[in-house]
Design a protein around this motif. Structure first.
Motif, short mmCIF file in Angstrom:
data_model
loop_
_atom_site.label_atom_id
_atom_site.label_comp_id
_atom_site.label_asym_id
_atom_site.label_seq_id
_atom_site.Cartn_x
_atom_site.Cartn_y
_atom_site.Cartn_z
N THR A 1 0.86 -1.18 0.00
CA THR A 1 0.00 0.00 0.00
C THR A 1 0.90 1.24 0.00
O THR A 1 2.10 1.13 0.30
CB THR A 1 -0.91 0.03 1.23
N PRO A 2 0.33 2.42 -0.30
CA PRO A 2 1.17 3.63 -0.28
C PRO A 2 1.87 3.86 1.05
O PRO A 2 3.07 4.14 1.08
CB PRO A 2 0.18 4.75 -0.58
N VAL A 3 1.15 3.74 2.16
CA VAL A 3 1.75 4.00 3.47
C VAL A 3 2.81 2.96 3.78
O VAL A 3 3.90 3.29 4.28
CB VAL A 3 0.66 4.01 4.58
N ARG A 4 2.54 1.70 3.48
CA ARG A 4 3.54 0.66 3.73
C ARG A 4 4.77 0.85 2.85
O ARG A 4 5.90 0.62 3.29
CB ARG A 4 2.92 -0.72 3.48
N THR A 5 4.56 1.31 1.62
CA THR A 5 5.70 1.59 0.75
C THR A 5 6.57 2.69 1.33
O THR A 5 7.80 2.59 1.33
CB THR A 5 5.21 1.99 -0.65
N LEU A 6 5.93 3.75 1.83
CA LEU A 6 6.69 4.85 2.44
C LEU A 6 7.47 4.36 3.66
O LEU A 6 8.63 4.74 3.86
CB LEU A 6 5.73 5.98 2.84
N LEU A 7 6.84 3.53 4.46
CA LEU A 7 7.53 2.98 5.63
C LEU A 7 8.71 2.10 5.23
O LEU A 7 9.77 2.16 5.86
CB LEU A 7 6.54 2.17 6.49
N VAL A 8 8.53 1.33 4.19
CA VAL A 8 9.62 0.47 3.72
C VAL A 8 10.79 1.31 3.25
O VAL A 8 11.96 1.00 3.53
CB VAL A 8 9.13 -0.47 2.59
N LEU A 9 10.51 2.40 2.53
CA LEU A 9 11.58 3.27 2.04
C LEU A 9 12.36 3.90 3.21
O LEU A 9 13.58 4.03 3.16
CB LEU A 9 11.01 4.36 1.14
N VAL A 10 11.64 4.28 4.25
CA VAL A 10 12.29 4.81 5.45
C VAL A 10 13.17 3.73 6.08
O VAL A 10 14.32 3.98 6.47
CB VAL A 10 11.25 5.33 6.47
N LEU A 11 12.62 2.53 6.20
CA LEU A 11 13.37 1.42 6.78
C LEU A 11 14.63 1.13 5.97
O LEU A 11 15.71 0.87 6.54
CB LEU A 11 12.48 0.17 6.84
N ILE A 12 14.51 1.17 4.65
CA ILE A 12 15.68 0.92 3.80
C ILE A 12 16.77 1.97 4.07
O ILE A 12 17.95 1.64 4.16
CB ILE A 12 15.28 0.93 2.32
N ASN A 13 16.36 3.24 4.21
CA ASN A 13 17.33 4.29 4.51
C ASN A 13 18.07 4.01 5.81
O ASN A 13 19.27 4.21 5.91
CB ASN A 13 16.61 5.64 4.60
#
Length: 495
Positions: free
Chosen positions: A141-153
């Motif tokens: 989902t959009p929110v989960r995608t944003l969270l994943v990108l933060v986690l990757i950083n």
């Protein structure tokens, strides 16, 4: 050899040069004459009471260098070379080894090794593969995608010790996602919040890992050399990472409130397209396998540093581990880099050496202590509670990037000053300097404040006003969380 993947958006990889404003042009034009005048006045004026001759000379050199570092009429490494030359010539230091020997500091070797590791992770494409895998696996989902990108950083901060390298890695992936989600610059908030949170996640994650940027390493050098601290990799991680995670989580959801993405983006076929991008990387290459093993070994050695003495009877320091990792990256057949491919920033090495030389001269001559006492008397800080001084210093350090755009220059100016301040007030210099150092990566308010900001801004998905609005809130929350941590978490850790 694995072919390097080119960024999707050329603007992200090659951001347009930021046009210098009138004030910056004037600073460049007048920087050298102002530095010379300031140096001569401080060097030749009658010595104030309580100020020794070598301390006065150190202050003159430091202040002249400070003007040049801020106004940048010449590259910062040339200012450092000039400072290293002047310290023994003027008698500010009695032994020229005190000035010339700083390039051999263990912290400099740590920085060299960090650049080698960055080059290895970029060449191997390991970071890109990992990021695409994470998004396809967990970003439904959009929110989960944003969270994943933060986690990757946050994860990449452990393995890629360069904020710019991580931005160069992450922006193309974000642009792939936004293309799939049919997000257009200037229309909707998904691209805006994704890239703004990319800026902030890069900065905040960097504050949590000692080796994530050269500025953190330089700060640790000052804390250990001048404040008598014993801060290592795990000490920094335990002290700073919890505050970084809490700050990021709070500001993540604030970002979703400031830039609502409800009802945006079609996610049909998104996962399939991202899987195609991942498939283009081909099978796990030999270079990726080597990079994985080297980084795994590095992290294990850093994480077990406090226990190695008891287990093996000897200890491999943070610096020794970093040099070992660089050696493995460069060894023929075993490694994955040649010396020419190791993108070592020698200008930064020389700048750091000069900064240490001037900072140590100020400290050993008691020049910094004398200056801080004058500042304390002028501001009335001696009448404030220590708790209030702690908070003021943290907030001052947090927002100092509005004046000084370079993290390394800010570290060089502020950390020794705060250590001297703590000593003058009878406070703990290690705790005060460490807390202030944790704020110095938050260079997130305007595009010119860091290369990372410029790379993300060049995509066109957010405006300067968007960035300022989000950053002011984030910096305040970050400073508040770090201040609270000083009085709670630091005590639990024994700092």
């Amino acid at each position: 050899m694995t072919e390097e993947v080119q960024p999707v958006n050329k603007a992200a990889a090659d951001p347009p040069p930021v046009r210098k404003k009138g004030l910056e042009e004037k600073m460049k034009r007048w920087g050298i004459p102002i530095a010379i005048i300031v140096f001569l006045i401080l060097f030749f004026m009658p010595a104030p009471e309580g100020l020794k001759p070598d301390a006065q000379k150190s202050i003159a050199i430091f202040t002249g260098a400070l003007v040049l570092w801020i106004t940048t009429p010449i590259p910062i490494y040339l200012t450092s070379l000039l400072s290293i030359l002047l310290l023994p010539l003027t008698g500010a230091v009695k032994d020229q080894e005190a000035a010339f020997g700083t390039l051999g500091f263990d912290v400099i070797w740590l920085m060299v090794s960090a650049f080698v590791l960055t080059s290895a992770i970029m060449k191997s494409n390991l970071g890109r593969r990992f990021a695409l895998w994470m998004v396809t696996k967990f970003g439904k989902t959009p929110v989960r995608t944003l969270l994943v990108l933060v986690l990757i950083n946050f994860i990449l901060a452990f393995f890629v010790p360069s904020t710019t390298a991580r931005a160069t890695l992450m922006v193309p992936i974000c642009l792939i996602l936004l293309d799939i989600y049919k997000s257009i610059p200037g229309k909707g908030n998904l691209g805006k919040v994704m890239l703004l949170q990319g800026v902030q996640a890069d900065a905040i994650a960097t504050s949590g890992v000692m080796t994530a940027t050269a500025g953190n390493i330089i700060a640790v050098g000052f804390i250990n050399d001048q404040a008598g601290g014993h801060i290592g990799y795990m000490d920094w991680l335990l002290a700073s990472m919890p505050t970084a995670i809490i700050t990021m989580l709070i500001t993540f959801f604030i970002g979703l409130k400031l830039f609502s993405i409800k009802g945006e983006s079609a996610f049909e076929h998104a996962t399939d397209t991202l899987k195609e991008e991942l498939k283009k990387l081909g099978p796990f290459s030999l270079n990726e396998k080597k990079a994985t093993l080297i980084f795994a070994l590095t992290v294990i050695l850093w994480a077990t540093g406090d226990y190695q003495k008891g287990w093996f009877g000897f200890e491999i320091s943070t610096e020794q581990t970093a040099v070992l990792a660089a050696l493995l990256c460069l060894l023929p057949r075993i490694g994955l880099l040649t010396w020419k491919e190791a993108n070592i920033k020698w200008d930064l090495m020389i700048f750091a050496a000069g900064a240490y030389a001037v900072g140590n001269a100020l400290d050993k001559s008691k020049g910094a202590e004398w200056m801080i006492k004058k500042v304390i008397a002028g501001l009335g800080l001696e009448h404030m509670s220590h708790a209030l001084v702690y908070v003021l210093v943290v907030f001052l350090s947090m927002y100092s990037h509005l004046i000084f755009t370079s993290k390394t220059v800010r570290v060089t100016i502020l950390i020794p000053a705060f250590i001297a301040l703590a000593k003058s007030l009878g406070m703990d210099p290690v705790a005060l300097a460490l807390a202030s150092a944790m704020t110095l990566t938050y260079t997130i308010t305007l595009p010119p404040h860091s290369k990372v900001n410029t790379i993300y801004f060049a995509t066109g998905y957010f405006t300067v006003l968007d960035q300022v609005k989000y950053a002011i809130v984030t910096c305040f929350i970050g400073a508040a969380v770090i201040s609270l941590s000083l009085f709670t978490w630091f005590k639990i850790l024994g700092l």
